[in-house]
Design an enzyme around this catalytic site. Structure first.
Site, mmCIF file in Angstrom:
data_model
loop_
_atom_site.group_PDB
_atom_site.id
_atom_site.type_symbol
_atom_site.label_atom_id
_atom_site.label_comp_id
_atom_site.label_asym_id
_atom_site.label_seq_id
_atom_site.Cartn_x
_atom_site.Cartn_y
_atom_site.Cartn_z
ATOM 1 N N ARG A 51 15.725 7.755 -22.080
ATOM 2 C CA ARG A 51 16.497 8.682 -21.248
ATOM 3 C C ARG A 51 16.932 8.035 -19.928
ATOM 4 O O ARG A 51 17.969 8.396 -19.381
ATOM 5 C CB ARG A 51 15.687 9.952 -20.965
ATOM 6 N N LYS A 107 9.369 24.799 -38.317
ATOM 7 C CA LYS A 107 9.652 26.226 -38.414
ATOM 8 C C LYS A 107 11.089 26.569 -38.766
ATOM 9 O O LYS A 107 12.028 26.008 -38.186
ATOM 10 C CB LYS A 107 9.335 26.886 -37.076
ATOM 11 N N GLY A 120 15.108 14.800 -30.487
ATOM 12 C CA GLY A 120 13.722 15.146 -30.786
ATOM 13 C C GLY A 120 13.035 14.199 -31.749
ATOM 14 O O GLY A 120 13.154 12.978 -31.636
ATOM 15 N N GLY A 175 15.636 20.572 -27.201
ATOM 16 C CA GLY A 175 16.068 21.970 -27.165
ATOM 17 C C GLY A 175 17.556 22.116 -26.864
ATOM 18 O O GLY A 175 18.231 22.966 -27.446
HETATM 19 C C1 3PG Z 1 13.251 18.278 -22.557
HETATM 20 O O1 3PG Z 1 12.483 17.308 -22.488
HETATM 21 O O2 3PG Z 1 13.389 18.937 -23.587
HETATM 22 C C2 3PG Z 1 14.087 18.594 -21.360
HETATM 23 O O3 3PG Z 1 13.898 17.676 -20.342
HETATM 24 C C3 3PG Z 1 13.833 20.006 -20.897
HETATM 25 O O4 3PG Z 1 12.501 20.185 -20.535
HETATM 26 P P1 3PG Z 1 11.855 21.631 -20.613
HETATM 27 O O5 3PG Z 1 11.789 22.004 -22.051
HETATM 28 O O6 3PG Z 1 10.509 21.521 -19.965
HETATM 29 O O7 3PG Z 1 12.778 22.568 -19.857
#
Ligand code: 3PG
Ligand code: MG
Length: 418
Positions: free
Chosen positions: A40, A206, A375, A398
């Site tokens: 990142r 899920k 992810g 997310g």
């Molecule tokens: C992540 O790693 O998914 C993002 O940086 C967002 O982090 P968070 O889910 O703690 O808001």
């Protein structure tokens, strides 16, 4: 893109507040926090180098972990400043706060091309609350706002949304960084009119996490291949026994609806035809969260759609790997999100690795465009050293999912229109 990007800005001599996603994995080693994956950070370099080259004075803001308003030293961004300086090949100043007089003074002394990283914005509760007064405080050092934090763009927080509103109200420009632009291009525009066949591979634990994505992609894809524990909720919906597999019994109606929609829309909807199962055994060891570590005994291939009572499904089997690889080989566009099994455990990583290889092969051999939705799939590709063999890997988790669901991301919505 309908939003301004850094290329539309004139930043010379201006203080540019850049929101980045430096929420990177860290591990404690000899009392020090050490970065275990700096992807990142690396991915923001094009934006930062561009802005430095244009003579901007950069003030970087980010969050790390979820400190919930506490100054938790294990979530300090200080180690990130050091790594960023290495990667940029120039000094990166660090401020041990993100608001206040000291920060304003340091920011005010920056020269063209200088870089300052602020401390974790989540040391303040007001960040996640998107508190307007806190956004004003952050915005004190900002003449221009740039958001390159795609991974946090699904959050309407002060540093991702509120500050942009403040800067815009003052007549300042708010633009997307180059990483943000790339993410929106690959996860958005490229999938609007995909070259066909468009094959989607979805895995993970899920069904409930993926319902909206499945529904939306059923309108676009030619084939959807399902793996991971969520496959067992589909099996349950079809009336099979799932043993000790991870299932969501209250989501079988959703699973049925997806299968029905696939039939109506003429989308090939593939579920595993065989799997690797094992008998879960609780051990005395505890995991990081203090829960007993589960080990799996007697792992074996299961060719019956029913799972034995004492066993859990942990990976896709060889016949499934073959069938999925055949589909992937025909694809011209591929979207992959979620592992095919419990891939953190080497014994159950074979399916995920095989899919990674099939995706890399299709990209190389038939010029398919392969897009990896962030992810665990990214982790799996990197672990298999295939990360550079795909077209695009998202830095979002997310955020990628929400964007693929068709949601408007608050961090994007707040940017200035072209
Ligand atoms: C992540 O790693 O998914 C993002 O940086 C967002 O982090 P968070 O889910 O703690 O808001
Ligand atoms: Mg997250």
């Amino acid at each position: 893109m309908a939003k301004l990007t850094v290329r539309d800005l004139n930043v010379r001599g201006k203080r540019v507040f850049v929101r980045v996603d430096y929420n990177v994995p860290l591990e404690e080693k000899d009392g020090q926090m050490v970065i275990t994956d700096d992807t990142r950070i690396k991915e923001t370099l094009p934006t930062l180098k561009y802005l430095i080259g244009q003579g901007g004075r950069l003030i970087l803001a980010a969050h790390l972990g979820r400190p919930k308003g506490q100054r938790d030293p294990s979530m300090s961004l200080r180690p990130i400043a050091a790594r960023l300086a290495d990667l940029l090949g120039r000094p990166v100043a660090f401020a041990d706060d993100c608001i206040g007089e000291k920060v304003e003074k340091t920011a005010g002394a920056l020269k063209d091309g200088d870089v300052l990283l602020l401390e974790n914005v989540r040391y303040y509760n007001e960040e996640e609350k998107n508190d307007p007064a806190f956004a004003e405080k952050l915005a004190k050092v900002a003449e221009v706002y740039v958001n390159d934090a795609f991974g946090a763009a699904h959050r309407a927080h002060a540093s991702t949304e509120g500050v942009a509103r403040v800067v815009a109200k003052r007549g300042g420009k708010c633009a997307a960084g180059l990483l943000m632009e790339r993410e929106l291009k690959f996860l958005g525009e490229e999938l609007e009119k995909p070259a066909r066949p468009f094959v989607v591979i979805l895995g993970g634990a899920k069904v409930s996490d993926k319902i909206k994505v499945i529904d939306r992609l059923l309108d676009k894809a030619d084939a959807i291949l399902i793996g991971g524990a969520m496959a067992y909720t589909f099996r349950l919906a079809q009336g099979f026994k799932t043993g000790k597999s991870l299932v969501e019994p209250d989501k079988t109606d959703v699973a049925k609806a997806a299968i029905a929609k696939a039939t109506t829309k003429n989308v090939k909807f593939l579920l595993p035809v065989d799997d690797i199962i094992g008998t879960p055994v609780k051990t005395d060891k505890l995991d990081k969260k203090g829960k007993p570590v589960i080990e799996y005994k007697n792992s074996r291939t299961n060719r019956d759609m029913n799972c034995p009572d004492d066993a859990a499904g942990l990976d896709i089997g060889l016949a499934t790997i073959q069938a999925y690889s055949n589909e992937i080989a025909k694809a011209k566009t591929i979207l992959w999100n979620g592992p095919m099994g419990l891939f953190e455990n080497k014994e159950f990583s074979i399916g995920t690795n095989a899919v990674a290889l099939a995706v890399a092969d299709a990209t190389e051999k038939s010029g398919a465009k392969s897009i990896i939705g962030g992810g665990d799939s990214v982790k799996a590709l990197n672990k298999a050293k295939l990360g550079d063999k795909v077209t695009f890997m998202s830095t979002g988790g997310g955020a990628s999912l929400e964007f693929l669901e068709g949601a408007v991301l608050p961090g994007v919505a707040a940017l200035s229109d072209k």
